[in-house]
Design a protein around this motif. Structure first.
Motif, PDB file in Angstrom:
ATOM      1  N   THR A 172       0.838  -1.378  -0.128  1.00  0.00           N
ATOM      2  CA  THR A 172      -0.056   0.205  -0.128  1.00  0.00           C
ATOM      3  C   THR A 172       1.046   1.306   0.300  1.00  0.00           C
ATOM      4  O   THR A 172       0.361   2.444   0.176  1.00  0.00           O
ATOM      5  N   ILE A 173       2.115   1.195  -0.134  1.00  0.00           N
ATOM      6  CA  ILE A 173       3.140   2.205  -0.228  1.00  0.00           C
ATOM      7  C   ILE A 173       2.548   3.075  -1.389  1.00  0.00           C
ATOM      8  O   ILE A 173       2.101   3.310  -2.469  1.00  0.00           O
ATOM      9  N   PRO A 174       3.072   4.049  -1.190  1.00  0.00           N
ATOM     10  CA  PRO A 174       2.557   5.311  -1.982  1.00  0.00           C
ATOM     11  C   PRO A 174       3.114   5.863  -3.045  1.00  0.00           C
ATOM     12  O   PRO A 174       4.608   5.871  -2.967  1.00  0.00           O
ATOM     13  N   SER A 175       2.662   5.053  -4.444  1.00  0.00           N
ATOM     14  CA  SER A 175       3.867   4.944  -5.407  1.00  0.00           C
ATOM     15  C   SER A 175       3.852   6.838  -6.206  1.00  0.00           C
ATOM     16  O   SER A 175       2.169   7.423  -6.688  1.00  0.00           O
ATOM     17  N   TYR A 176       4.986   7.657  -7.183  1.00  0.00           N
ATOM     18  CA  TYR A 176       4.154   8.170  -7.893  1.00  0.00           C
ATOM     19  C   TYR A 176       5.091   8.053  -8.913  1.00  0.00           C
ATOM     20  O   TYR A 176       6.181   7.425  -9.398  1.00  0.00           O
ATOM     21  N   LEU A 177       4.630   9.098 -10.123  1.00  0.00           N
ATOM     22  CA  LEU A 177       5.641   9.249 -11.754  1.00  0.00           C
ATOM     23  C   LEU A 177       6.271  10.431 -11.315  1.00  0.00           C
ATOM     24  O   LEU A 177       5.575  11.376 -11.847  1.00  0.00           O
ATOM     25  N   PRO A 178       7.163  10.529 -11.463  1.00  0.00           N
ATOM     26  CA  PRO A 178       8.391  12.559 -11.947  1.00  0.00           C
ATOM     27  C   PRO A 178       7.721  12.328 -13.051  1.00  0.00           C
ATOM     28  O   PRO A 178       7.287  12.374 -14.683  1.00  0.00           O
ATOM     29  N   ILE A 179       7.067  13.949 -13.216  1.00  0.00           N
ATOM     30  CA  ILE A 179       6.857  14.525 -14.138  1.00  0.00           C
ATOM     31  C   ILE A 179       7.886  15.559 -14.643  1.00  0.00           C
ATOM     32  O   ILE A 179       7.746  16.603 -15.904  1.00  0.00           O
ATOM     33  N   THR A 180       8.668  16.076 -13.570  1.00  0.00           N
ATOM     34  CA  THR A 180      10.166  16.932 -13.817  1.00  0.00           C
ATOM     35  C   THR A 180      11.247  16.206 -13.388  1.00  0.00           C
ATOM     36  O   THR A 180      10.885  15.215 -12.875  1.00  0.00           O
ATOM     37  N   SER A 181      12.192  16.771 -13.597  1.00  0.00           N
ATOM     38  CA  SER A 181      13.718  16.271 -13.252  1.00  0.00           C
ATOM     39  C   SER A 181      13.885  16.042 -12.041  1.00  0.00           C
ATOM     40  O   SER A 181      13.429  16.848 -11.178  1.00  0.00           O
ATOM     41  N   ASN A 182      14.549  14.887 -11.874  1.00  0.00           N
ATOM     42  CA  ASN A 182      14.335  14.769 -10.040  1.00  0.00           C
ATOM     43  C   ASN A 182      15.774  15.983  -9.480  1.00  0.00           C
ATOM     44  O   ASN A 182      16.114  16.567 -10.486  1.00  0.00           O
ATOM     45  N   PRO A 183      15.965  16.541  -8.436  1.00  0.00           N
ATOM     46  CA  PRO A 183      16.324  17.156  -8.523  1.00  0.00           C
ATOM     47  C   PRO A 183      17.770  16.856  -8.161  1.00  0.00           C
ATOM     48  O   PRO A 183      17.854  15.403  -8.014  1.00  0.00           O
ATOM     49  N   LYS A 184      18.803  17.623  -8.427  1.00  0.00           N
ATOM     50  CA  LYS A 184      20.426  17.022  -8.647  1.00  0.00           C
ATOM     51  C   LYS A 184      20.759  16.086  -7.551  1.00  0.00           C
ATOM     52  O   LYS A 184      21.463  14.878  -7.811  1.00  0.00           O
ATOM     53  N   GLU A 185      20.941  15.864  -6.404  1.00  0.00           N
ATOM     54  CA  GLU A 185      21.407  15.313  -4.981  1.00  0.00           C
ATOM     55  C   GLU A 185      19.960  14.131  -4.868  1.00  0.00           C
ATOM     56  O   GLU A 185      20.702  13.269  -4.003  1.00  0.00           O
TER      57      GLU A 185
END
Length: 187
Positions: A131-144
């Motif tokens: 039941t973990i919340p899953s996400y799809l990135p729609i912009t680039s991740n922070p560089k870190e």
């Protein structure tokens, strides 16, 4: 013909190789091996080596197509896992992540981020009873929070410092992670 230890060990290696070639058994074996390798909890990064998130400009989409703005995570404890449904070490560590999410999901922001399509991820999570919340990135991740390998997991404190950065499977439900989260929540 007399069978000796050398013949037996050669036969075991041959069977292992055959099982690794067969797609139906390969993933199960890999998940099992990574489960053993991931028995240990990750350790906190030394203070002087902790990177700080330089930008919270990151947009994600949850499984219900609701947008999540990473700016909402500023000043909060955050647990981020970059993963995929086809990744054996990712699958191996999911049960421990589900347990830590069940315990801290109301007080820590959990972001399980996969670049796979939402339907595939949702089907996988349902099949595994997660039941973990899953996400799809729609912009680039922070560089870190960028990695060339998965799983990659980050725990970020309220000031934006990455206190754990771990590549590969780990036990996220161990005492050291729980003690760290408890401490970070009190700061």
């Amino acid at each position: 013909m007399k069978i000796n230890k050398s013949h037996i060990s050669n036969l075991v290696v041959l069977v292992f190789i055959i099982l690794m070639i067969i797609p139906q058994t390969r993933q199960s074996i890999q998940v099992g091996l990574h489960s053993v390798l991931g028995l240990f909890s990750p350790s906190e990064t030394n203070k002087e080596d902790q990177a700080k998130i330089s930008s919270y400009d990151w947009q994600l989409l949850d499984s219900s197509n609701n947008q999540f703005d990473f700016n909402q995570a500023k000043g909060k404890v955050v647990f981020i896992n970059l993963w995929a449904t086809w990744c054996p070490p990712c699958i191996a560590e999911m049960p421990s992540m589900q347990k830590i999410y069940d315990e801290y999901g109301d007080s820590v922001i959990f972001l399980f981020v996969s670049k796979e399509n939402t339907k595939r991820v949702t089907t996988f999570l349902n099949r595994k009873n997660l039941t973990i919340p899953s996400y799809l990135p729609i912009t680039s991740n922070p560089k870190e929070i960028t990695s060339n390998s998965i799983p990659a997991t980050y725990i970020i404190d309220k000031k934006g410092f990455i206190v754990i950065e771990k590549r590969g499977a780990a036990n996220w439900n161990g005492n050291s992670v729980r003690e760290l989260l408890d401490r970070l929540l009190l700061e």
